[in-house]
Design a protein around this motif. Structure first.
Motif, PDB file in Angstrom:
ATOM      1  N   GLY A  40      28.846  40.398  26.755  1.00  0.00           N
ATOM      2  CA  GLY A  40      29.712  40.248  27.918  1.00  0.00           C
ATOM      3  C   GLY A  40      30.150  41.596  28.439  1.00  0.00           C
ATOM      4  O   GLY A  40      29.744  42.656  27.935  1.00  0.00           O
ATOM      5  N   LEU A  41      30.975  41.529  29.449  1.00  0.00           N
ATOM      6  CA  LEU A  41      31.436  42.742  30.120  1.00  0.00           C
ATOM      7  C   LEU A  41      32.934  42.620  30.389  1.00  0.00           C
ATOM      8  O   LEU A  41      33.393  41.587  30.879  1.00  0.00           O
ATOM      9  N   GLN A  42      33.648  43.670  30.048  1.00  0.00           N
ATOM     10  CA  GLN A  42      35.074  43.745  30.354  1.00  0.00           C
ATOM     11  C   GLN A  42      35.282  44.795  31.446  1.00  0.00           C
ATOM     12  O   GLN A  42      34.706  45.880  31.391  1.00  0.00           O
ATOM     13  N   ALA A  43      36.107  44.465  32.430  1.00  0.00           N
ATOM     14  CA  ALA A  43      36.395  45.382  33.534  1.00  0.00           C
ATOM     15  C   ALA A  43      37.901  45.537  33.689  1.00  0.00           C
ATOM     16  O   ALA A  43      38.643  44.563  33.551  1.00  0.00           O
ATOM     17  N   LEU A  79      32.397  37.585  31.748  1.00  0.00           N
ATOM     18  CA  LEU A  79      33.161  38.690  32.329  1.00  0.00           C
ATOM     19  C   LEU A  79      34.649  38.410  32.210  1.00  0.00           C
ATOM     20  O   LEU A  79      35.098  37.293  32.483  1.00  0.00           O
ATOM     21  N   THR A  80      35.406  39.409  31.780  1.00  0.00           N
ATOM     22  CA  THR A  80      36.868  39.336  31.817  1.00  0.00           C
ATOM     23  C   THR A  80      37.385  40.568  32.544  1.00  0.00           C
ATOM     24  O   THR A  80      36.753  41.631  32.525  1.00  0.00           O
ATOM     25  N   VAL A  81      38.531  40.427  33.197  1.00  0.00           N
ATOM     26  CA  VAL A  81      39.074  41.502  34.038  1.00  0.00           C
ATOM     27  C   VAL A  81      40.539  41.720  33.702  1.00  0.00           C
ATOM     28  O   VAL A  81      41.307  40.765  33.529  1.00  0.00           O
ATOM     29  N   GLY A  82      40.921  42.990  33.600  1.00  0.00           N
ATOM     30  CA  GLY A  82      42.314  43.380  33.417  1.00  0.00           C
ATOM     31  C   GLY A  82      42.724  44.356  34.510  1.00  0.00           C
ATOM     32  O   GLY A  82      41.933  44.674  35.415  1.00  0.00           O
ATOM     33  N   SER A  83      43.951  44.846  34.464  1.00  0.00           N
ATOM     34  CA  SER A  83      44.440  45.760  35.500  1.00  0.00           C
ATOM     35  C   SER A  83      45.154  46.938  34.855  1.00  0.00           C
ATOM     36  O   SER A  83      45.684  46.841  33.744  1.00  0.00           O
ATOM     37  N   ALA A  84      45.168  48.069  35.570  1.00  0.00           N
ATOM     38  CA  ALA A  84      45.852  49.282  35.130  1.00  0.00           C
ATOM     39  C   ALA A  84      46.761  49.760  36.255  1.00  0.00           C
ATOM     40  O   ALA A  84      46.628  49.348  37.412  1.00  0.00           O
ATOM     41  N   HIS A  85      47.703  50.654  35.924  1.00  0.00           N
ATOM     42  CA  HIS A  85      48.651  51.144  36.911  1.00  0.00           C
ATOM     43  C   HIS A  85      47.935  51.823  38.082  1.00  0.00           C
ATOM     44  O   HIS A  85      46.967  52.569  37.885  1.00  0.00           O
ATOM     45  N   ALA A  86      48.419  51.576  39.276  1.00  0.00           N
ATOM     46  CA  ALA A  86      47.838  52.188  40.470  1.00  0.00           C
ATOM     47  C   ALA A  86      48.140  53.677  40.504  1.00  0.00           C
ATOM     48  O   ALA A  86      49.170  54.141  39.999  1.00  0.00           O
ATOM     49  N   LYS A  87      47.229  54.432  41.112  1.00  0.00           N
ATOM     50  CA  LYS A  87      47.407  55.878  41.284  1.00  0.00           C
ATOM     51  C   LYS A  87      47.471  56.243  42.758  1.00  0.00           C
ATOM     52  O   LYS A  87      47.006  57.301  43.170  1.00  0.00           O
ATOM     53  N   THR A  88      48.042  55.370  43.543  1.00  0.00           N
ATOM     54  CA  THR A  88      48.063  55.563  44.995  1.00  0.00           C
ATOM     55  C   THR A  88      49.432  55.980  45.534  1.00  0.00           C
ATOM     56  O   THR A  88      49.540  56.348  46.693  1.00  0.00           O
ATOM     57  N   ALA A 138      53.522  45.849  34.694  1.00  0.00           N
ATOM     58  CA  ALA A 138      52.868  46.138  33.420  1.00  0.00           C
ATOM     59  C   ALA A 138      51.353  46.007  33.530  1.00  0.00           C
ATOM     60  O   ALA A 138      50.841  45.172  34.272  1.00  0.00           O
ATOM     61  N   GLU A 139      50.651  46.858  32.798  1.00  0.00           N
ATOM     62  CA  GLU A 139      49.201  46.753  32.756  1.00  0.00           C
ATOM     63  C   GLU A 139      48.779  45.487  32.022  1.00  0.00           C
ATOM     64  O   GLU A 139      49.440  45.050  31.083  1.00  0.00           O
ATOM     65  N   VAL A 140      47.667  44.923  32.467  1.00  0.00           N
ATOM     66  CA  VAL A 140      47.151  43.706  31.852  1.00  0.00           C
ATOM     67  C   VAL A 140      45.783  44.018  31.258  1.00  0.00           C
ATOM     68  O   VAL A 140      44.825  44.283  32.004  1.00  0.00           O
ATOM     69  N   PRO A 141      45.639  44.045  29.932  1.00  0.00           N
ATOM     70  CA  PRO A 141      44.333  44.334  29.342  1.00  0.00           C
ATOM     71  C   PRO A 141      43.345  43.207  29.611  1.00  0.00           C
ATOM     72  O   PRO A 141      43.738  42.041  29.772  1.00  0.00           O
ATOM     73  N   ALA A 142      42.076  43.574  29.673  1.00  0.00           N
ATOM     74  CA  ALA A 142      41.041  42.555  29.862  1.00  0.00           C
ATOM     75  C   ALA A 142      40.981  41.658  28.624  1.00  0.00           C
ATOM     76  O   ALA A 142      40.943  42.157  27.501  1.00  0.00           O
ATOM     77  N   PRO A 143      41.016  40.341  28.790  1.00  0.00           N
ATOM     78  CA  PRO A 143      40.950  39.437  27.629  1.00  0.00           C
ATOM     79  C   PRO A 143      39.680  39.644  26.817  1.00  0.00           C
ATOM     80  O   PRO A 143      38.658  40.112  27.331  1.00  0.00           O
TER      81      PRO A 143
END
Length: 217
Positions: A18-21, A122-131, A6-11
């Motif tokens: 601030g910056l969200q990535a 800074l907060t970081v989340g993840s998205a589905h890979a496209k590889t 599952a994708e994890v949104p940036a908190p």
């Protein structure tokens, strides 16, 4: 393909600015073991104006086993994402069952005109890979301005593994057939006519071609 994690949104960022990535794997070269990640960035607060233009310089530092990579975001430019590369750990010789892992840290700072660096939340989340690789991340905040991204496991999708095994079995079967026919010709149980010789010569070109179209090769 099997279901990706599952994708994890940036908190959310509670500070004024601030910056969200959001990180997303977009390309992997298993020969060099280099993974390309896309960083999609979103500013919070007065880091950008109403047009999405940066109001101050921002430095992003990507730290991995090979050192530090700097991403300079300049004031007056639109806030856009960027690509980063880092080396994964694995063994391509285990194809198609090769697995890889790796990690990097991401830090953010604002850069004042006088050169003063100020830590940026800074907060970081993840998205589905496209590889085409099943990729599982863990993201752990190391501090308010730093996050550690770990790719716990990256492996080929089950369909690709099954397809590679099928092609390998077909190549083995064709090789056995060629050996059997060659044995019959050598022992004079079958005539070595031009058509038979042409078929055997054709296999010399067909098998390497099949090997080169195996997925992920």
């Amino acid at each position: 393909y099997s279901a990706e994690p599952a994708e994890v949104p940036a908190p959310a960022i509670t500070a004024k600015t601030g910056l969200q990535a959001v990180v997303r794997a977009v390309n992997f070269n298993q020969n060099t073991e280099m993974l390309t990640m896309r960083l999609d960035l979103t500013a919070v607060g007065d880091l950008v104006d109403s047009r999405g233009i940066l109001t101050t310089d921002v430095d992003l530092r990507v730290v991995d086993d090979n050192g530090v990579t700097m991403i300079d975001l300049k004031a007056g430019d639109p806030l856009t994402g960027d690509d980063i590369q880092f080396e994964m750990n694995g063994n391509v010789n285990q194809y198609p069952f090769d697995k890889y892992d790796g990690e990097f840290s991401l830090l953010a700072e604002t850069d004042a005109p006088d050169g003063t660096l100020t830590p940026l939340p800074l907060t970081v989340g993840s998205a589905h890979a496209k590889t085409g690789w099943h990729t599982r991340y863990t993201i752990v905040p190391a501090s308010l301005t730093e996050a550690k991204v770990t790719i716990v496991a990256m492996h080929r999708e089950p369909f690709i593994v099954a397809f590679a095994i099928m092609l390998g079995a077909l190549m083995l079967l064709v090789a056995i057939m060629a050996m059997a026919v060659g044995f019959l010709c050598i022992t004079n149980r079958r005539a070595s006519d031009p058509g038979m010789v042409g078929w055997l010569v054709g296999l010399l070109f067909a098998l390497p071609f099949v090997r080169r179209i195996m997925p992920g090769d």
